[in-house]
Design a protein around this motif. Structure first.
Motif, PDB file in Angstrom:
ATOM      1  N   THR A   1      -7.495  82.251  78.292  1.00  0.00           N
ATOM      2  CA  THR A   1      -6.957  83.414  79.110  1.00  0.00           C
ATOM      3  C   THR A   1      -5.506  82.885  79.239  1.00  0.00           C
ATOM      4  N   ILE A   2      -4.782  83.763  80.014  1.00  0.00           N
ATOM      5  CA  ILE A   2      -3.237  83.560  80.179  1.00  0.00           C
ATOM      6  C   ILE A   2      -3.357  82.390  81.146  1.00  0.00           C
ATOM      7  N   GLY A   3      -2.424  81.632  81.116  1.00  0.00           N
ATOM      8  CA  GLY A   3      -2.365  80.303  82.119  1.00  0.00           C
ATOM      9  C   GLY A   3      -3.209  79.062  81.868  1.00  0.00           C
ATOM     10  N   SER A   4      -3.826  79.305  80.660  1.00  0.00           N
ATOM     11  CA  SER A   4      -4.959  78.182  80.359  1.00  0.00           C
ATOM     12  C   SER A   4      -4.364  77.031  79.728  1.00  0.00           C
ATOM     13  N   SER A   5      -3.285  76.758  79.587  1.00  0.00           N
ATOM     14  CA  SER A   5      -2.363  75.742  79.115  1.00  0.00           C
ATOM     15  C   SER A   5      -2.502  75.492  77.703  1.00  0.00           C
ATOM     16  N   LYS A   6      -2.621  76.782  76.917  1.00  0.00           N
ATOM     17  CA  LYS A   6      -2.577  76.626  75.324  1.00  0.00           C
ATOM     18  C   LYS A   6      -1.196  76.432  74.670  1.00  0.00           C
ATOM     19  N   SER A   7      -0.092  76.980  75.560  1.00  0.00           N
ATOM     20  CA  SER A   7       1.274  76.617  75.188  1.00  0.00           C
ATOM     21  C   SER A   7       1.489  75.185  75.343  1.00  0.00           C
ATOM     22  N   SER A   8       0.908  74.535  76.411  1.00  0.00           N
ATOM     23  CA  SER A   8       1.297  73.097  76.987  1.00  0.00           C
ATOM     24  C   SER A   8       0.558  72.276  76.081  1.00  0.00           C
ATOM     25  N   LEU A   9      -0.647  72.707  75.461  1.00  0.00           N
ATOM     26  CA  LEU A   9      -1.106  71.823  74.378  1.00  0.00           C
ATOM     27  C   LEU A   9      -0.386  71.711  73.262  1.00  0.00           C
ATOM     28  N   LEU A  10       0.216  72.943  72.751  1.00  0.00           N
ATOM     29  CA  LEU A  10       1.189  72.761  71.670  1.00  0.00           C
ATOM     30  C   LEU A  10       2.539  71.749  72.027  1.00  0.00           C
ATOM     31  N   SER A  11       2.678  72.182  73.237  1.00  0.00           N
ATOM     32  CA  SER A  11       4.017  71.325  73.757  1.00  0.00           C
ATOM     33  C   SER A  11       3.725  69.835  73.618  1.00  0.00           C
ATOM     34  N   CYS A  12       2.576  69.316  73.994  1.00  0.00           N
ATOM     35  CA  CYS A  12       2.231  67.899  74.157  1.00  0.00           C
ATOM     36  C   CYS A  12       1.863  67.463  72.829  1.00  0.00           C
ATOM     37  N   MET A  13       1.704  68.421  71.727  1.00  0.00           N
ATOM     38  CA  MET A  13       1.572  67.731  70.327  1.00  0.00           C
ATOM     39  C   MET A  13       2.992  67.713  69.452  1.00  0.00           C
ATOM     40  N   MET A  14       4.192  68.683  70.136  1.00  0.00           N
ATOM     41  CA  MET A  14       5.380  68.114  69.843  1.00  0.00           C
ATOM     42  C   MET A  14       6.215  67.191  70.468  1.00  0.00           C
ATOM     43  N   GLY A  15       5.452  66.605  71.487  1.00  0.00           N
ATOM     44  CA  GLY A  15       6.034  65.331  72.419  1.00  0.00           C
ATOM     45  C   GLY A  15       6.843  65.824  73.284  1.00  0.00           C
ATOM     46  N   GLU A  16       6.860  67.194  73.823  1.00  0.00           N
ATOM     47  CA  GLU A  16       7.615  67.873  74.777  1.00  0.00           C
ATOM     48  C   GLU A  16       7.151  67.729  76.238  1.00  0.00           C
ATOM     49  N   VAL A  17       5.648  67.589  76.394  1.00  0.00           N
ATOM     50  CA  VAL A  17       4.875  67.508  77.656  1.00  0.00           C
ATOM     51  C   VAL A  17       4.250  66.125  77.391  1.00  0.00           C
ATOM     52  N   PRO A  18       4.489  65.412  78.484  1.00  0.00           N
ATOM     53  CA  PRO A  18       3.668  63.971  78.157  1.00  0.00           C
ATOM     54  C   PRO A  18       2.009  64.166  78.721  1.00  0.00           C
ATOM     55  N   LYS A  19       1.226  63.283  77.749  1.00  0.00           N
ATOM     56  CA  LYS A  19      -0.186  63.375  78.149  1.00  0.00           C
ATOM     57  C   LYS A  19      -0.626  62.593  79.267  1.00  0.00           C
ATOM     58  N   THR A  20      -1.557  62.873  80.019  1.00  0.00           N
ATOM     59  CA  THR A  20      -1.883  62.121  81.205  1.00  0.00           C
ATOM     60  C   THR A  20      -3.163  61.106  80.677  1.00  0.00           C
ATOM     61  N   SER A  21      -3.743  61.491  79.677  1.00  0.00           N
ATOM     62  CA  SER A  21      -4.854  60.311  79.170  1.00  0.00           C
ATOM     63  C   SER A  21      -5.316  60.666  77.767  1.00  0.00           C
ATOM     64  N   GLY A  22      -5.879  60.001  77.020  1.00  0.00           N
ATOM     65  CA  GLY A  22      -6.440  60.239  75.932  1.00  0.00           C
ATOM     66  C   GLY A  22      -5.415  59.812  74.764  1.00  0.00           C
ATOM     67  N   VAL A  23      -5.654  60.295  73.461  1.00  0.00           N
ATOM     68  CA  VAL A  23      -5.013  59.794  72.492  1.00  0.00           C
ATOM     69  C   VAL A  23      -4.626  61.108  71.604  1.00  0.00           C
ATOM     70  N   LEU A  24      -3.338  60.995  71.235  1.00  0.00           N
ATOM     71  CA  LEU A  24      -2.679  62.368  70.278  1.00  0.00           C
ATOM     72  C   LEU A  24      -2.164  61.441  69.276  1.00  0.00           C
ATOM     73  N   LYS A  25      -2.558  61.823  68.141  1.00  0.00           N
ATOM     74  CA  LYS A  25      -2.226  61.391  66.710  1.00  0.00           C
ATOM     75  C   LYS A  25      -1.950  62.539  65.946  1.00  0.00           C
ATOM     76  N   LEU A  26      -0.730  62.655  65.460  1.00  0.00           N
ATOM     77  CA  LEU A  26      -0.360  63.914  64.412  1.00  0.00           C
ATOM     78  C   LEU A  26       0.414  63.246  63.397  1.00  0.00           C
ATOM     79  N   CYS A  27      -0.286  63.033  62.024  1.00  0.00           N
ATOM     80  CA  CYS A  27       0.084  62.497  60.857  1.00  0.00           C
ATOM     81  C   CYS A  27       0.925  63.459  60.058  1.00  0.00           C
ATOM     82  N   GLY A  28       2.238  63.139  59.782  1.00  0.00           N
ATOM     83  CA  GLY A  28       3.013  64.163  58.923  1.00  0.00           C
ATOM     84  C   GLY A  28       4.214  64.690  59.586  1.00  0.00           C
ATOM     85  N   THR A  29       4.861  65.719  58.884  1.00  0.00           N
ATOM     86  CA  THR A  29       6.039  66.139  59.444  1.00  0.00           C
ATOM     87  C   THR A  29       5.323  67.484  60.367  1.00  0.00           C
TER      88      THR A  29
END
Length: 181
Positions: free
Chosen positions: A8-36
């Motif tokens: 739904t709108i406001g469910s943090s979908k865009s924030s998830l992508l922003s976190c993957m781009m390194g623009e939003v800090p993650k509060t816990s867990g591990v995020l690993k993107l390999c490649g460009t």
């Protein structure tokens, strides 16, 4: 792999992508993107200058690849009506484009970068249904067929073509993610 992210709108979908781009800090867990990676935001961003320069974005011009991307992004007809074609200046010192044209240029820029991972934040919301279907088939299924794609979308007609669906839901101030195949 093609992954759709829904919710739904406001469910943090865009924030998830922003976190993957390194623009939003993650509060816990591990995020690993390999490649460009390349990201196409929901709100189109273009740089001021010639259209060809905006799309190539500093990369050397590969005319064959460029023409293929223009076709896939449904830009050829737009360029034909401009006095200077892809040499037309856009942005602050140039002509104005529609939101859909800006979005298609932004998609073309991401495709031209030829990265390993593509993050698309509902980019088809700025274009009509016909062009959205064309972009989905020619870009996401065609040119990006062998790439990793994470695509935020509200368009359920695209879901059968993905490998994995993430459904994000906010409940009691927690973000819940459900995987579907």
């Amino acid at each position: 792999m093609r992954i759709a992210v829904c919710g739904t709108i406001g469910s943090s979908k865009s924030s998830l992508l922003s976190c993957m781009m390194g623009e939003v800090p993650k509060t816990s867990g591990v995020l690993k993107l390999c490649g460009t990676k390349a990201c196409v935001a929901q709100s189109p961003w273009i740089q001021s200058g010639m259209i060809a320069e905006d799309i190539s974005f500093g990369k050397e011009m590969d005319r064959e690849r460029y023409e293929m991307i223009l076709d896939a992004c449904y830009l050829k007809k737009d360029l034909e009506v401009l006095s200077f074609g892809d040499q037309t200046v856009i942005g602050e010192w140039g002509i104005n484009l529609s939101g859909g044209q800006k979005q298609r240029i932004q998609i073309a820029r991401a495709l031209y970068q030829n990265t390993d991972i593509y993050l698309f934040d509902d980019p088809f919301s700025a274009v009509d249904a016909h062009i959205g279907t064309h972009l989905f088939k020619r870009c996401l299924l065609g040119l990006l067929g062998s790439k990793t794609l994470i695509h935020v979308t509200h368009q359920v007609e695209f879901l059968p073509a993905v490998d994995l669906i993430l459904v994000i839901k906010i409940e009691a101030n927690l973000v819940l993610v459900k995987l579907m195949r």
